[in-house]
Each structure stands twice: as structure tokens, then as C-alpha cells.
Design an enzyme around this catalytic site. Structure first.
Site, PDB file in Angstrom:
ATOM      1  N   ASP A  52      26.300  54.966  42.185  1.00  0.00           N
ATOM      2  CA  ASP A  52      25.574  54.104  41.253  1.00  0.00           C
ATOM      3  C   ASP A  52      24.805  54.988  40.262  1.00  0.00           C
ATOM      4  O   ASP A  52      24.220  56.009  40.645  1.00  0.00           O
ATOM      5  CB  ASP A  52      24.606  53.182  42.006  1.00  0.00           C
ATOM      6  CG  ASP A  52      24.152  52.024  41.140  1.00  0.00           C
ATOM      7  OD1 ASP A  52      24.533  50.877  41.429  1.00  0.00           O
ATOM      8  OD2 ASP A  52      23.409  52.260  40.149  1.00  0.00           O
ATOM      9  N   ASN A 109      25.617  41.009  45.106  1.00  0.00           N
ATOM     10  CA  ASN A 109      24.782  40.121  44.299  1.00  0.00           C
ATOM     11  C   ASN A 109      25.682  39.115  43.583  1.00  0.00           C
ATOM     12  O   ASN A 109      26.717  39.506  43.022  1.00  0.00           O
ATOM     13  CB  ASN A 109      23.978  40.930  43.279  1.00  0.00           C
ATOM     14  CG  ASN A 109      22.982  41.866  43.954  1.00  0.00           C
ATOM     15  OD1 ASN A 109      22.421  41.533  44.993  1.00  0.00           O
ATOM     16  ND2 ASN A 109      22.780  43.042  43.376  1.00  0.00           N
ATOM     17  N   VAL A 118      26.515  43.010  36.570  1.00  0.00           N
ATOM     18  CA  VAL A 118      27.874  43.353  36.107  1.00  0.00           C
ATOM     19  C   VAL A 118      28.838  42.292  36.660  1.00  0.00           C
ATOM     20  O   VAL A 118      29.006  42.185  37.882  1.00  0.00           O
ATOM     21  CB  VAL A 118      28.290  44.768  36.593  1.00  0.00           C
ATOM     22  CG1 VAL A 118      29.732  45.070  36.176  1.00  0.00           C
ATOM     23  CG2 VAL A 118      27.350  45.832  36.042  1.00  0.00           C
ATOM     24  N   HIS A 122      31.447  43.528  43.130  1.00  0.00           N
ATOM     25  CA  HIS A 122      31.268  44.869  43.686  1.00  0.00           C
ATOM     26  C   HIS A 122      30.309  44.785  44.859  1.00  0.00           C
ATOM     27  O   HIS A 122      29.465  43.889  44.930  1.00  0.00           O
ATOM     28  CB  HIS A 122      30.720  45.834  42.628  1.00  0.00           C
ATOM     29  CG  HIS A 122      29.498  45.337  41.929  1.00  0.00           C
ATOM     30  ND1 HIS A 122      29.550  44.394  40.918  1.00  0.00           N
ATOM     31  CD2 HIS A 122      28.189  45.601  42.112  1.00  0.00           C
ATOM     32  CE1 HIS A 122      28.328  44.120  40.509  1.00  0.00           C
ATOM     33  NE2 HIS A 122      27.473  44.844  41.219  1.00  0.00           N
ATOM     34  N   HIS A 124      27.445  46.901  46.964  1.00  0.00           N
ATOM     35  CA  HIS A 124      26.558  48.068  46.996  1.00  0.00           C
ATOM     36  C   HIS A 124      26.582  48.657  48.409  1.00  0.00           C
ATOM     37  O   HIS A 124      26.522  47.910  49.397  1.00  0.00           O
ATOM     38  CB  HIS A 124      25.116  47.661  46.678  1.00  0.00           C
ATOM     39  CG  HIS A 124      24.920  47.120  45.291  1.00  0.00           C
ATOM     40  ND1 HIS A 124      24.350  47.862  44.277  1.00  0.00           N
ATOM     41  CD2 HIS A 124      25.210  45.912  44.753  1.00  0.00           C
ATOM     42  CE1 HIS A 124      24.286  47.126  43.170  1.00  0.00           C
ATOM     43  NE2 HIS A 124      24.799  45.939  43.437  1.00  0.00           N
TER      44      HIS A 124
HETATM   45  P1  5GP Z   1      24.602  44.327  40.145  1.00  0.00           P
HETATM   46  O1  5GP Z   1      23.198  44.291  39.565  1.00  0.00           O
HETATM   47  O2  5GP Z   1      25.574  43.615  39.231  1.00  0.00           O
HETATM   48  O3  5GP Z   1      24.693  43.867  41.567  1.00  0.00           O
HETATM   49  O4  5GP Z   1      25.000  45.851  40.197  1.00  0.00           O
HETATM   50  C1  5GP Z   1      25.453  46.567  39.100  1.00  0.00           C
HETATM   51  C2  5GP Z   1      25.200  48.007  39.411  1.00  0.00           C
HETATM   52  O5  5GP Z   1      25.943  48.784  38.510  1.00  0.00           O
HETATM   53  C3  5GP Z   1      23.741  48.448  39.264  1.00  0.00           C
HETATM   54  O6  5GP Z   1      23.256  48.975  40.495  1.00  0.00           O
HETATM   55  C4  5GP Z   1      23.771  49.496  38.171  1.00  0.00           C
HETATM   56  O7  5GP Z   1      22.875  50.563  38.379  1.00  0.00           O
HETATM   57  C5  5GP Z   1      25.211  49.944  38.197  1.00  0.00           C
HETATM   58  N1  5GP Z   1      25.707  50.426  36.912  1.00  0.00           N
HETATM   59  C6  5GP Z   1      25.512  49.838  35.709  1.00  0.00           C
HETATM   60  N2  5GP Z   1      26.118  50.550  34.746  1.00  0.00           N
HETATM   61  C7  5GP Z   1      26.707  51.612  35.374  1.00  0.00           C
HETATM   62  C8  5GP Z   1      27.496  52.693  34.896  1.00  0.00           C
HETATM   63  O8  5GP Z   1      27.801  52.844  33.704  1.00  0.00           O
HETATM   64  N3  5GP Z   1      27.921  53.596  35.817  1.00  0.00           N
HETATM   65  C9  5GP Z   1      27.631  53.467  37.154  1.00  0.00           C
HETATM   66  N4  5GP Z   1      28.093  54.408  37.965  1.00  0.00           N
HETATM   67  N5  5GP Z   1      26.893  52.446  37.627  1.00  0.00           N
HETATM   68  C10 5GP Z   1      26.443  51.530  36.744  1.00  0.00           C
END
Ligand code: 5GP
Length: 136
Positions: A52, A109, A118, A122, A124
Site C-alpha cells: 500500500d 471496504n 478505490v 481489493h 487489505h
Molecule cells: P480503500 O480505501 O479503497 O479500501 O483502499 C484503497 C487503498 O489503496 C488505500 O489504502 C490507499 O492507500 C491505496 N492506494 C491508493 N492509491 C495507490 C497507489 O497509487 N499505489 C498503491 N500502491 N496504493 C494506493
């Protein structure tokens, strides 16, 4: 006598090629296509796991299917095998990252209240410190 210009014009509109109206790629599709850099920790034909970019624990990886499903609430019976694979590989990645002995947390999430940012399913993989319960 001068000719008047025609008052009606006929225009031929050709159909928009399918490529032009294709949906744009998600962030994780771009990462899987190596259009955006990321630190890959596991990859196979179906899933990709990366570090992440904004870690919330000493170890924080994400694992996602290469074929996007927007979120778990939109997955269906056709995704059953893929989702099983995703979870089994999440546990394997946790093991590879040294998290199995002390434990780890898997988080998915879903939607605004779930904290999803996003829109590409996915999971975590968080570890390296004790986790709180209930989550914030
Ligand atoms: P969500 O909030 O949708 O459950 O998780 C999205 C995750 O994607 C977040 O933890 C965020 O830090 C990660 N993330 C967002 N943009 C990028 C990116 O460009 N590269 C990587 N490796 N992680 C990302």
C-alpha cells in the site's frame, strides 16, 4: 439568376468504434498493466498483491483481482472461484510477509460508509502491530 444555397444538409455519422467508448481503467488495472508503478509482493494469472502506498501498519499490502469487480457487494456467483482464490492468496501473502505467527487482519471496504476509495475490489493485509477492535 444566382442559385440559392441549399437550406438542408445531410451528414453521415459513422458508428463510434467500440474501443473509443470502452470504460477507462481503474487504478489497480493500471498498476497490473505496469502503467503506474507499485511494489509487487505476489502475482499470478488472477490476482496481484502490492505494498500500500500509504501504510496504516508496519506491514500493509493490498491484493486484488486483475479483472476488476467494483466491490464485494457487486460480486456474484460467477466470481465465487476468484474470491476464494483471492482469500487463499491473501493468507499466503501474509505468510510471505512474516505475519502468520503473530496474526494479521484482512479488510475489505465496501462503499462510502465502508471507507472504500478505490472502486476495484481489493483486500487489505495488515500486520506488524496489534489491531484495535472495534475498528474506527
Ligand atoms: P480503500 O480505501 O479503497 O479500501 O483502499 C484503497 C487503498 O489503496 C488505500 O489504502 C490507499 O492507500 C491505496 N492506494 C491508493 N492509491 C495507490 C497507489 O497509487 N499505489 C498503491 N500502491 N496504493 C494506493
Amino acid at each position: 439568376m444566382q442559385c440559392k444555397p441549399p437550406s438542408i444538409y445531410f451528414v453521415t455519422i459513422s458508428p463510434v468504434p467500440a474501443k473509443t467508448i470502452a470504460m477507462s481503467k481503474t487504478l489497480f488495472e493500471k498498476i497490473a498493466a505496469r502503467e503506474i508503478p507499485a511494489t509487487v509482493v505476489y502475482e499470478d494469472d488472477l490476482v496481484l498483491a502490492i505494498q500500500d502506498i500509504n501504510p496504516q501498519a508496519p506491514v500493509h499490502a493490498l491484493i486484488f483481482p486483475k479483472q476488476p469487480v467494483p466491490r464485494i457487494a457487486e460480486a456474484g456467483p460467477a466470481d465465487q472461484k476468484l474470491l476464494g482464490h483471492l482469500l487463499l492468496k491473501a493468507a499466503e501473502v501474509a505468510e510471505k510477509l512474516g505475519l502468520t505467527k503473530d496474526g494479521f487482519r484482512l479488510v475489505i471496504n465496501n462503499g462510502p460508509n465502508g471507507g472504500e476509495t478505490v472502486p476495484h475490489l481489493h483486500c487489505h493485509i495488515l500486520g506488524g502491530r496489534p489491531m484495535q477492535w472495534p475498528p474506527g
